[in-house]
Design an enzyme around this catalytic site. Structure first.
Site, PDB file in Angstrom:
ATOM      1  CE1 TYR A 262       1.151  -0.113   4.400  1.00 31.41           C
ATOM      2  CE2 TYR A 262       0.053   2.006   4.301  1.00 31.41           C
ATOM      3  CZ  TYR A 262       0.894   1.122   4.944  1.00 31.41           C
ATOM      4  OH  TYR A 262       1.491   1.486   6.121  1.00 31.41           O
TER       5      TYR A 262
ATOM      6  NE  ARG B  90       6.939   4.464   0.689  1.00 29.50           N
ATOM      7  CZ  ARG B  90       6.718   5.347   1.665  1.00 29.50           C
ATOM      8  NH1 ARG B  90       7.687   5.672   2.495  1.00 29.50           N
ATOM      9  NH2 ARG B  90       5.534   5.901   1.820  1.00 29.50           N
TER      10      ARG B  90
ATOM     11  NE  ARG C  42      -5.540 -19.606   3.867  1.00 27.47           N
ATOM     12  CZ  ARG C  42      -4.647 -20.474   4.343  1.00 27.47           C
ATOM     13  NH1 ARG C  42      -4.647 -21.729   3.933  1.00 27.47           N
ATOM     14  NH2 ARG C  42      -3.733 -20.076   5.229  1.00 27.47           N
TER      15      ARG C  42
ATOM     16  CG  HIS D  34       0.552 -20.965   2.198  1.00 27.45           C
ATOM     17  ND1 HIS D  34      -0.497 -21.792   2.524  1.00 27.45           N
ATOM     18  CD2 HIS D  34       0.881 -20.301   3.329  1.00 27.45           C
ATOM     19  CE1 HIS D  34      -0.789 -21.652   3.806  1.00 27.45           C
ATOM     20  NE2 HIS D  34       0.024 -20.742   4.325  1.00 27.45           N
TER      21      HIS D  34
ATOM     22  CE  LYS E 209       3.315   3.384   3.278  1.00 25.87           C
ATOM     23  NZ  LYS E 209       3.280   3.390   4.725  1.00 25.87           N
TER      24      LYS E 209
ATOM     25  CD  GLU F 241       9.676   2.319  10.881  1.00 23.27           C
ATOM     26  OE1 GLU F 241       9.555   3.299  10.123  1.00 23.27           O
ATOM     27  OE2 GLU F 241       9.632   1.144  10.475  1.00 23.27           O
TER      28      GLU F 241
ATOM     29  CG  LEU G 151       8.315   2.726   5.065  1.00 23.13           C
ATOM     30  CD1 LEU G 151       7.901   1.417   4.406  1.00 23.13           C
ATOM     31  CD2 LEU G 151       7.136   3.663   5.179  1.00 23.13           C
TER      32      LEU G 151
END
Ligand code: PDD
Length: 291
Positions: A32, A51, A100, A102, A148, A180, A204
């Protein structure tokens, strides 16, 4: 009712639906980005999209972020946020929906692309001048927090610890190093030197962090990227967090102990003013272009 962007369509939020097979839902298999807008003007959107692009490349999700600058502007327009003083566009991309299992789906599926815009409010000048408190929490995140990803449970728990303590920020500590916040980067000022953790896999690479380092260097301040140990916090002259929705946020108490003289420091103030000036310049430059 807000309008959101989902897989190429503009839909009222209540009508936006994703599959229960979405790998974001099942595995947190996605990335995101949160990009800031000031009166409708993006601030360093290119850095945010870079990014995002590198996160997608690392995760091997095949999606071209180039359309997202236009999508973001359109979201602001459709939600009447172009005159909002401070707003953000949230963008999330997952590996898509597949039964589903993996490993990545054998047959490629289209990624799920979701974005929304919303306004946020800065603290008042009085609140900023009083400063903010933080509590230290153990960093329980994985070994690639430089990507991220949407897997934010440790950040959620860290932020909740701050809320439970009645303070603004959670300072995540690993192996004795203050890394952070739950959603922002961390800086200290020691003997006039501006210090923050170097860019590695344990923080990050914040866009605001980068801008603040540029501002510090432009202002002739001494800057050092090195780990900050928790024992040093007692000796810090100033501490602050940086981030898209934190901007430059002064920390005046950590775990109940005052930082420096217990008020936002002069370097924190100068860097905050510098950031706000840069934002004003971005707005002026955008006005020039539309004139
Ligand atoms: N958070 N560190 C972490 C863990 C973050 O989640 C963020 C951003 C930052 C600051 O990065 P930037 O300056 O690029 O916003 C540092 C976003 C805003 C969020 O999750 O809401």
């Amino acid at each position: 009712m807000s309008t959101v962007y989902l897989n190429g369509a503009w839909v009222p939020k209540s009508e936006a639906k994703i599959s229960v097979d979405d790998r974001g839902f099942l595995f947190a298999d996605g990335v995101y980005e949160v990009t800031p807008f000031y009166e409708g003007v993006p601030f360093h959107m290119d850095r945010h999209l870079d990014r995002l692009r590198s996160g997608l490349d690392w995760m091997r999700i095949d999606y071209d972020v180039d359309e997202l600058a236009g999508v973001s502007r359109q979201l602001l327009a459709m939600n009447a946020l172009e005159s909002a003083e401070t707003s953000i566009v949230y963008i999330q991309i997952t590996r898509g929906a597949a039964p589903r299992s993996h490993p990545f789906p054998k047959e490629p599926v289209p990624p799920t692309v979701y974005a929304f815009a919303k306004a946020w409010s800065r603290p008042s000048q009085e609140e900023w001048d009083r400063g903010f408190e933080a509590v230290t929490v153990p960093d329980r995140r994985w070994a690639r927090v430089d990507v991220k990803t949407i897997a934010l449970l440790p950040n959620v728990l860290a932020y909740q610890a701050a809320v439970d303590a009645g303070v603004a920020d959670a300072l995540q500590v690993r192996d004795g190093v203050a890394l952070e916040g739950a959603h922002n980067n961390f800086f200290g000022v020691f003997d006039g030197e501006v210090v923050t953790h170097p860019i590695t896999n344990v923080i990050l690479p914040g866009i605001t962090r980068g801008v603040v380092l540029e501002l510090a260097r432009e202002n002739g301040l001494a800057v050092r990227e090195r780990p900050i140990h928790v024992e040093e916090l007692a000796d810090a002259d100033e501490l602050f967090f940086t981030g898209t929705t934190s901007e430059v946020r002064p920390t005046v108490r950590v775990d109940g102990r005052p930082v420096g003289d217990g008020r936002p420091g002069t370097i924190t103030r100068a860097l905050s003013r510098g950031l706000l000036r840069r934002i004003e310049r971005a707005k002026e430059a955008a006005r020039e272009v539309t004139r």
